[in-house]
Design a protein around this motif. Structure first.
Motif, short mmCIF file in Angstrom:
data_model
loop_
_atom_site.label_atom_id
_atom_site.label_comp_id
_atom_site.label_asym_id
_atom_site.label_seq_id
_atom_site.Cartn_x
_atom_site.Cartn_y
_atom_site.Cartn_z
N VAL A 107 0.83 -1.21 0.00
CA VAL A 107 0.00 0.00 0.00
C VAL A 107 0.86 1.25 0.00
N ALA A 108 0.28 2.35 -0.49
CA ALA A 108 1.03 3.61 -0.58
C ALA A 108 1.27 4.24 0.79
N ASN A 109 0.32 4.06 1.70
CA ASN A 109 0.43 4.66 3.04
C ASN A 109 0.30 3.55 4.09
N PRO A 110 1.40 2.89 4.43
CA PRO A 110 1.33 1.75 5.36
C PRO A 110 0.74 2.13 6.72
N ARG A 111 1.11 3.29 7.25
CA ARG A 111 0.62 3.66 8.58
C ARG A 111 -0.90 3.84 8.57
N ALA A 112 -1.44 4.47 7.52
CA ALA A 112 -2.89 4.65 7.43
C ALA A 112 -3.60 3.30 7.27
N TYR A 113 -3.00 2.41 6.50
CA TYR A 113 -3.59 1.08 6.31
C TYR A 113 -3.63 0.32 7.63
N LEU A 114 -2.52 0.34 8.36
CA LEU A 114 -2.47 -0.35 9.65
C LEU A 114 -3.44 0.28 10.65
N ALA A 115 -3.56 1.60 10.61
CA ALA A 115 -4.47 2.28 11.52
C ALA A 115 -5.91 1.83 11.28
N LYS A 116 -6.27 1.65 10.03
CA LYS A 116 -7.63 1.19 9.68
C LYS A 116 -7.87 -0.21 10.23
N ILE A 117 -6.90 -1.11 10.05
CA ILE A 117 -7.03 -2.47 10.57
C ILE A 117 -7.07 -2.46 12.10
N PHE A 118 -6.18 -1.68 12.67
CA PHE A 118 -6.10 -1.59 14.13
C PHE A 118 -7.44 -1.13 14.70
N ASP A 119 -8.00 -0.06 14.13
CA ASP A 119 -9.26 0.48 14.63
C ASP A 119 -10.38 -0.56 14.53
N GLY A 120 -10.45 -1.26 13.39
CA GLY A 120 -11.50 -2.26 13.22
C GLY A 120 -11.35 -3.42 14.18
N ALA A 121 -10.11 -3.90 14.34
CA ALA A 121 -9.85 -5.02 15.24
C ALA A 121 -10.13 -4.65 16.68
N ILE A 122 -9.73 -3.45 17.08
CA ILE A 122 -9.95 -3.01 18.45
C ILE A 122 -11.43 -2.78 18.73
N ASP A 123 -12.15 -2.21 17.77
CA ASP A 123 -13.59 -1.99 17.95
C ASP A 123 -14.30 -3.32 18.20
N ARG A 124 -13.89 -4.35 17.47
CA ARG A 124 -14.49 -5.67 17.65
C ARG A 124 -14.18 -6.21 19.03
N TRP A 125 -12.95 -6.02 19.49
CA TRP A 125 -12.50 -6.56 20.79
C TRP A 125 -13.18 -5.86 21.96
N ILE A 126 -13.27 -4.54 21.90
CA ILE A 126 -13.81 -3.80 23.05
C ILE A 126 -15.34 -3.81 23.07
N GLY A 127 -15.96 -4.29 21.99
CA GLY A 127 -17.42 -4.27 21.91
C GLY A 127 -18.11 -5.29 22.79
N GLU A 128 -17.37 -6.28 23.31
CA GLU A 128 -17.87 -7.29 24.26
C GLU A 128 -18.76 -8.35 23.61
N GLN A 129 -19.26 -8.12 22.41
CA GLN A 129 -20.15 -9.09 21.76
C GLN A 129 -19.43 -10.40 21.47
N TYR A 130 -18.13 -10.32 21.22
CA TYR A 130 -17.36 -11.50 20.84
C TYR A 130 -16.36 -11.92 21.93
N ASP A 131 -16.65 -11.59 23.17
CA ASP A 131 -15.71 -11.87 24.25
C ASP A 131 -15.30 -13.33 24.30
N HIS A 132 -16.22 -14.23 23.97
CA HIS A 132 -15.93 -15.67 24.06
C HIS A 132 -14.86 -16.12 23.07
N GLU A 133 -14.51 -15.27 22.10
CA GLU A 133 -13.53 -15.64 21.08
C GLU A 133 -12.10 -15.24 21.44
N TYR A 134 -11.92 -14.57 22.58
CA TYR A 134 -10.60 -14.06 22.95
C TYR A 134 -10.09 -14.71 24.23
N HIS A 135 -8.78 -14.95 24.26
CA HIS A 135 -8.17 -15.48 25.48
C HIS A 135 -8.33 -14.50 26.64
N GLU A 136 -8.20 -13.22 26.32
CA GLU A 136 -8.35 -12.17 27.33
C GLU A 136 -9.27 -11.10 26.76
#
Length: 232
Positions: A107-136
């Protein structure tokens, strides 16, 4: 009154089979942190580090430049959340870290690409709906870090060091700052993304209260070599 220095580990090995080891640049960053402590701290501080390899390596390299004989108190409660699992639950192909690295390199902007993935992954984790899928879960991680900080303050009360240095990770440091400032989960992870490798965040423990003195200091890295300033 005790000053607590929260140090993010040096640059780790992004995209490698094992992220949990310092890169060559990360080793340099850790040594520069040690030089900074040698210049600024007048007596040996209390030293605490997470049990992850990148925490231990950063602590050892920093102390080799400053307090050679200082003992490292290793405590796994200061370990980072499992970011690779958080990424993989968001996008299963990222269970192979090298695939994420390949994507970033295209990708042309690696930091922006990673930020998008990071935000999506974190939103899923902190949302509590999928808590059973995480070790912590997010709430479990937050509680662990807050307990680690509370225990550190109790130890400080008992031993009265002038300074304490903790080698840990960006997520842990963000939660600690979030506790002091009363931030919500989204605000905490906005901080996390901005924390540079081998940067220092400073808290003061006084009269039973924590105060934030500084956040994400990294001027000593730029002063040494601007190329040492990294976030990933």
């Amino acid at each position: 009154m005790t000053t607590i220095y929260l140090v993010r580990h040096g640059q780790a090995s992004f995209g490698a089979a094992s992220y949990d080891q310092l890169s060559a640049k990360g080793e340099q960053q850790a040594q520069v942190v040690g030089d900074f402590f040698k210049q600024t701290l007048k007596q040996t501080p209390l030293i605490v580090a997470g049990s992850m390899q990148r925490h231990q390596q950063t602590a050892q390299l920093a102390l080799s430049q400053s307090f050679h004989d200082a003992a490292i108190q290793t405590e796994s409660v200061w370990n980072e959340f499992d970011h690779q699992q958080v990424f993989a639950q968001y996008e299963p192909r990222f269970n192979q870290p090298e695939l994420l690295k390949q994507d970033v390199e295209l990708v042309a902007n690696p930091r922006a690409y990673l930020a998008k993935i990071f935000d999506g992954a974190i939103d899923r984790w902190i949302g509590e709906q999928y808590d059973h899928e995480y070790h912590e879960t997010w709430l479990g991680f937050q509680s662990r870090v807050e307990s680690a900080l509370h225990s550190l303050c109790q130890q400080i009360d008992a031993t009265q060091p002038r300074q304490a240095v903790v080698f840990s990770s960006g997520g842990v440091i963000s939660v600690a700052v979030g506790q002091v400032l009363g931030l919500n989960a989204k605000q905490i992870f906005a901080l996390n993304w901005s924390i540079a490798n081998a940067s220092i965040t400073t808290l003061r423990w006084t009269d039973g209260r924590l105060q934030l003195l500084s956040f994400n200091e990294h001027h000593y890295l730029k002063a040494h070599d601007a190329e040492l300033l990294t976030w990933i």
